[in-house]
Design a protein around this motif. Structure first.
Motif, PDB file in Angstrom:
ATOM      1  N   THR A 243      -8.891  -3.531 -20.886  1.00 26.40           N
ATOM      2  CA  THR A 243      -8.850  -4.171 -19.573  1.00 26.40           C
ATOM      3  C   THR A 243      -9.635  -3.406 -18.520  1.00 26.40           C
ATOM      4  OG1 THR A 243      -6.774  -3.022 -19.056  1.00 26.40           O
ATOM      5  CG2 THR A 243      -6.600  -5.216 -20.002  1.00 26.40           C
ATOM      6  N   ALA A 244     -10.298  -2.328 -18.909  1.00 25.12           N
ATOM      7  CA  ALA A 244     -11.059  -1.542 -17.942  1.00 25.12           C
ATOM      8  C   ALA A 244     -12.151  -2.395 -17.301  1.00 25.12           C
ATOM      9  CB  ALA A 244     -11.682  -0.328 -18.618  1.00 25.12           C
ATOM     10  N   ALA A 245     -12.244  -2.324 -16.009  1.00 22.87           N
ATOM     11  CA  ALA A 245     -13.234  -3.117 -15.291  1.00 22.87           C
ATOM     12  C   ALA A 245     -14.632  -2.539 -15.498  1.00 22.87           C
ATOM     13  CB  ALA A 245     -12.905  -3.154 -13.797  1.00 22.87           C
ATOM     14  N   ASP A 246     -15.595  -3.417 -15.697  1.00 18.28           N
ATOM     15  CA  ASP A 246     -16.998  -3.019 -15.772  1.00 18.28           C
ATOM     16  C   ASP A 246     -17.507  -2.887 -14.343  1.00 18.28           C
ATOM     17  OD1 ASP A 246     -19.737  -2.854 -15.986  1.00 18.28           O
ATOM     18  OD2 ASP A 246     -19.862  -4.265 -17.656  1.00 18.28           O
ATOM     19  N   PRO A 247     -17.995  -1.704 -13.928  1.00 23.19           N
ATOM     20  CA  PRO A 247     -18.456  -1.540 -12.546  1.00 23.19           C
ATOM     21  C   PRO A 247     -19.516  -2.558 -12.150  1.00 23.19           C
ATOM     22  CG  PRO A 247     -18.326   0.582 -13.651  1.00 23.19           C
ATOM     23  CD  PRO A 247     -18.100  -0.463 -14.705  1.00 23.19           C
ATOM     24  N   ALA A 248     -20.302  -3.012 -13.130  1.00 27.15           N
ATOM     25  CA  ALA A 248     -21.336  -3.995 -12.826  1.00 27.15           C
ATOM     26  C   ALA A 248     -20.761  -5.402 -12.699  1.00 27.15           C
ATOM     27  CB  ALA A 248     -22.412  -3.972 -13.908  1.00 27.15           C
ATOM     28  N   GLU A 249     -19.575  -5.623 -13.253  1.00 30.71           N
ATOM     29  CA  GLU A 249     -18.922  -6.933 -13.204  1.00 30.71           C
ATOM     30  C   GLU A 249     -17.453  -6.722 -12.867  1.00 30.71           C
ATOM     31  OE1 GLU A 249     -19.626  -8.592 -17.026  1.00 30.71           O
ATOM     32  OE2 GLU A 249     -21.800  -8.578 -16.815  1.00 30.71           O
ATOM     33  N   PRO A 250     -17.132  -6.517 -11.615  1.00 35.09           N
ATOM     34  CA  PRO A 250     -15.786  -6.083 -11.251  1.00 35.09           C
ATOM     35  C   PRO A 250     -14.687  -7.122 -11.420  1.00 35.09           C
ATOM     36  CG  PRO A 250     -17.126  -6.511  -9.307  1.00 35.09           C
ATOM     37  CD  PRO A 250     -18.047  -6.605 -10.477  1.00 35.09           C
ATOM     38  N   GLY A 251     -14.992  -8.335 -11.693  1.00 33.30           N
ATOM     39  CA  GLY A 251     -13.937  -9.326 -11.883  1.00 33.30           C
ATOM     40  C   GLY A 251     -14.243 -10.592 -11.118  1.00 33.30           C
ATOM     41  N   PRO A 252     -13.277 -11.491 -11.099  1.00 34.76           N
ATOM     42  CA  PRO A 252     -11.919 -11.442 -11.652  1.00 34.76           C
ATOM     43  C   PRO A 252     -11.919 -11.467 -13.193  1.00 34.76           C
ATOM     44  CG  PRO A 252     -12.175 -13.246 -10.063  1.00 34.76           C
ATOM     45  CD  PRO A 252     -13.534 -12.786 -10.424  1.00 34.76           C
ATOM     46  N   ARG A 253     -10.782 -11.046 -13.767  1.00 33.81           N
ATOM     47  CA  ARG A 253     -10.614 -11.025 -15.214  1.00 33.81           C
ATOM     48  C   ARG A 253      -9.434 -11.913 -15.611  1.00 33.81           C
ATOM     49  NH1 ARG A 253      -9.543  -4.901 -15.901  1.00 33.81           N
ATOM     50  NH2 ARG A 253      -8.503  -5.352 -13.928  1.00 33.81           N
ATOM     51  N   LEU A 254      -9.563 -12.520 -16.762  1.00 33.25           N
ATOM     52  CA  LEU A 254      -8.489 -13.321 -17.346  1.00 33.25           C
ATOM     53  C   LEU A 254      -8.106 -12.683 -18.672  1.00 33.25           C
ATOM     54  CD1 LEU A 254      -6.658 -15.848 -17.568  1.00 33.25           C
ATOM     55  CD2 LEU A 254      -8.612 -17.041 -18.616  1.00 33.25           C
ATOM     56  N   LEU A 255      -6.854 -12.294 -18.801  1.00 32.29           N
ATOM     57  CA  LEU A 255      -6.349 -11.729 -20.047  1.00 32.29           C
ATOM     58  C   LEU A 255      -5.519 -12.784 -20.746  1.00 32.29           C
ATOM     59  CD1 LEU A 255      -5.030  -8.207 -20.771  1.00 32.29           C
ATOM     60  CD2 LEU A 255      -3.729 -10.176 -21.550  1.00 32.29           C
ATOM     61  N   SER A 256      -5.907 -13.164 -21.969  1.00 30.86           N
ATOM     62  CA  SER A 256      -5.163 -14.186 -22.707  1.00 30.86           C
ATOM     63  C   SER A 256      -4.377 -13.555 -23.839  1.00 30.86           C
ATOM     64  CB  SER A 256      -6.109 -15.265 -23.244  1.00 30.86           C
ATOM     65  OG  SER A 256      -6.941 -14.752 -24.262  1.00 30.86           O
ATOM     66  N   PHE A 257      -3.136 -13.995 -23.963  1.00 33.44           N
ATOM     67  CA  PHE A 257      -2.245 -13.552 -25.034  1.00 33.44           C
ATOM     68  C   PHE A 257      -1.579 -14.813 -25.561  1.00 33.44           C
ATOM     69  CE2 PHE A 257       1.537 -10.706 -26.297  1.00 33.44           C
ATOM     70  CZ  PHE A 257       0.911 -10.310 -27.468  1.00 33.44           C
ATOM     71  N   LEU A 258      -2.232 -15.428 -26.546  1.00 31.59           N
ATOM     72  CA  LEU A 258      -1.856 -16.769 -26.982  1.00 31.59           C
ATOM     73  C   LEU A 258      -1.019 -16.734 -28.253  1.00 31.59           C
ATOM     74  CD1 LEU A 258      -5.282 -18.544 -26.313  1.00 31.59           C
ATOM     75  CD2 LEU A 258      -3.302 -18.348 -24.782  1.00 31.59           C
ATOM     76  N   GLY A 259      -0.621 -17.945 -28.711  1.00 33.29           N
ATOM     77  CA  GLY A 259       0.080 -18.057 -29.975  1.00 33.29           C
ATOM     78  C   GLY A 259       1.546 -17.690 -29.938  1.00 33.29           C
ATOM     79  N   SER A 260       2.110 -17.458 -28.755  1.00 36.67           N
ATOM     80  CA  SER A 260       3.489 -16.980 -28.605  1.00 36.67           C
ATOM     81  C   SER A 260       3.737 -15.690 -29.372  1.00 36.67           C
ATOM     82  CB  SER A 260       4.513 -18.042 -29.036  1.00 36.67           C
ATOM     83  OG  SER A 260       5.795 -17.753 -28.466  1.00 36.67           O
ATOM     84  N   THR A 261       2.697 -14.854 -29.474  1.00 36.77           N
ATOM     85  CA  THR A 261       2.889 -13.533 -30.067  1.00 36.77           C
ATOM     86  C   THR A 261       3.900 -12.729 -29.265  1.00 36.77           C
ATOM     87  OG1 THR A 261       0.592 -13.626 -30.801  1.00 36.77           O
ATOM     88  CG2 THR A 261       1.675 -11.491 -30.920  1.00 36.77           C
ATOM     89  N   ILE A 262       4.049 -13.046 -27.984  1.00 36.10           N
ATOM     90  CA  ILE A 262       5.035 -12.356 -27.157  1.00 36.10           C
ATOM     91  C   ILE A 262       6.435 -12.515 -27.738  1.00 36.10           C
ATOM     92  CG2 ILE A 262       5.468 -14.337 -25.619  1.00 36.10           C
ATOM     93  CD1 ILE A 262       5.207 -10.600 -24.590  1.00 36.10           C
ATOM     94  N   GLY A 263       6.672 -13.565 -28.519  1.00 37.56           N
ATOM     95  CA  GLY A 263       7.976 -13.789 -29.124  1.00 37.56           C
ATOM     96  C   GLY A 263       8.342 -12.764 -30.177  1.00 37.56           C
ATOM     97  N   ALA A 264       7.341 -12.030 -30.683  1.00 39.29           N
ATOM     98  CA  ALA A 264       7.620 -10.986 -31.674  1.00 39.29           C
ATOM     99  C   ALA A 264       8.140  -9.712 -31.034  1.00 39.29           C
ATOM    100  CB  ALA A 264       6.363 -10.676 -32.484  1.00 39.29           C
ATOM    101  N   PHE A 265       8.045  -9.608 -29.706  1.00 43.22           N
ATOM    102  CA  PHE A 265       8.512  -8.419 -28.994  1.00 43.22           C
ATOM    103  C   PHE A 265       9.995  -8.557 -28.671  1.00 43.22           C
ATOM    104  CE2 PHE A 265       4.245  -7.176 -26.772  1.00 43.22           C
ATOM    105  CZ  PHE A 265       3.562  -7.360 -27.964  1.00 43.22           C
ATOM    106  N   ASP A 266      10.745  -7.474 -28.822  1.00 41.01           N
ATOM    107  CA  ASP A 266      12.128  -7.522 -28.366  1.00 41.01           C
ATOM    108  C   ASP A 266      12.138  -7.360 -26.844  1.00 41.01           C
ATOM    109  OD1 ASP A 266      12.134  -4.776 -27.632  1.00 41.01           O
ATOM    110  OD2 ASP A 266      12.894  -4.165 -29.590  1.00 41.01           O
ATOM    111  N   PRO A 267      13.264  -7.589 -26.158  1.00 39.93           N
ATOM    112  CA  PRO A 267      13.266  -7.559 -24.695  1.00 39.93           C
ATOM    113  C   PRO A 267      12.730  -6.267 -24.088  1.00 39.93           C
ATOM    114  CG  PRO A 267      15.252  -8.635 -25.464  1.00 39.93           C
ATOM    115  CD  PRO A 267      14.551  -8.110 -26.690  1.00 39.93           C
ATOM    116  N   ASP A 268      13.093  -5.117 -24.633  1.00 42.23           N
ATOM    117  CA  ASP A 268      12.571  -3.858 -24.089  1.00 42.23           C
ATOM    118  C   ASP A 268      11.063  -3.745 -24.273  1.00 42.23           C
ATOM    119  OD1 ASP A 268      15.040  -3.013 -23.211  1.00 42.23           O
ATOM    120  OD2 ASP A 268      15.474  -1.805 -24.994  1.00 42.23           O
TER     121      ASP A 268
END
Length: 331
Positions: A153-178
């Motif tokens: 996620t480090a910003a490129d000084p030549a292209e400072p943003g905005p940035r879109l971070l995608s985390f698809l597929g409901s992979t977040i469901g594999a994480f426990d609450p903590d």
């Protein structure tokens, strides 16, 4: 030209997979109850089997998420105006290309930055994206989510943003609450005020629908689940008999999650020479191989807000099976 626009930053130590596999298997199979992390399901054979699963009639998550993206990708591009798309997981899928098409059509996107633990996956995806999107640079990171997010996620000084971070597929469901809370805090501390998170989340629904999605009648899900035993046999010299285990898919109502397990059909002793380990399994004993939390809108938005991210948009497929949400760091 393709190679000149592709860079791969491999941040994993040379012994990462061996060391992690040994640790995960020793810790998980000597615990009560026994567990194995789902990531070890996905060798080449496992990934091919999962791809088959995504095409089965009862496995809705992939199609539902793609439906939402088909309808909303242009809107997401207009809202985020992203110059960089950061993706957690390899980016060769149709869903990624829906985002890339919309972002490049808007004229803003300059860089695609996938993160994955598989060097071959990110390189293959990066080469394909460079070939098909000649205006994009691809800066891939080989790392796990714990250590690799700041680099990816480090910003490129030549292209400072905005940035879109995608985390698809409901992979977040594999994480426990903590794990989810820690992940959200890391994102909130890494993303800037103009950046966004695009998160896929599978929703709570009828247990019958959920169980069918994880236990198809053709047996592909069972083969996929048992594949982890093939991985342990190959990589650790174990002597599991995969056919001596039944595939089990269960809905756990209190944590609101699906679990996949392997159930020993008979009493058996399994040896794992690489770990100098012997396991005595009772008939009917379970090894949990996957957990997939399902979400409700109010609880998920509250959880994100409490750990640094405000949900600004929430979209679902017509059947309200799956959600895509767009969030930004709390202001």
């Amino acid at each position: 030209m393709t190679e000149s626009r592709l860079t791969v930053d491999d941040r994993l130590p040379a012994d990462y997979f061996t060391r992690t596999l040994h640790q995960d298997v020793r810790t998980g199979l000597t615990a009560v109850p026994r567990t194995l992390p789902a990531k070890w399901l996905y060798d080449k054979r496992g990934s091919d089997l999962f791809e088959q699963i995504t095409r089965l009639p009862d496995y809705y998550p992939t199609r539902a998420e793609q439906e939402i993206l088909t309808q909303r990708a242009a809107e997401i591009a207009a809202i985020t105006r992203a110059t960089t798309l950061i993706e957690l997981g390899s980016g060769s899928s149709r869903k990624t290309r829906l985002l890339l098409d919309a972002l490049t059509a808007g004229g803003a996107l300059r860089r695609y930055a996938p993160l994955d633990v598989s060097a071959s996956a990110v390189k293959e995806a990066g080469q394909a994206i460079c070939r098909d999107y000649p205006g994009l640079d691809v800066t891939a990171t080989v790392a796990d989510y714990d250590t690799g997010l700041p680099a990816a996620t480090a910003a490129d000084p030549a292209e400072p943003g905005p940035r879109l971070l995608s985390f698809l597929g409901s992979t977040i469901g594999a994480f426990d609450p903590d794990e989810r809370r820690s992940f959200y805090r890391t994102l909130a501390g890494t993303l800037g005020s103009d950046d966004h998170l695009l998160l896929g989340a599978d929703l709570v629904k009828s247990p019958d629908l959920l169980v069918r999605a994880y236990d198809d009648t053709t047996g592909v899900s069972a083969d996929f689940n048992r594949n982890v035993l093939h991985v342990l046999n190959r990589e650790l010299g174990a002597d599991f008999d995969p056919d001596a285990f039944d595939h089990v898919a269960l809905w756990e109502p209190e944590p609101e999650r699906m679990e996949m397990r392997l159930r020993a059909r008979t009493p058996q002793t399994v040896t794992i020479p690489a770990l100098d380990l012997s396991l005595d399994l009772a008939a009917g004993e379970h090894i949990r191989t996957q957990r997939a939390h399902k979400f409700r809108r109010d609880a998920l938005t509250t959880e994100l807000q409490a750990h640094g991210l405000t949900v600004h948009h929430w979209w679902t497929d017509p059947a309200t099976r799956f959600a895509l949400l767009l969030a930004a760091p709390n202001q």
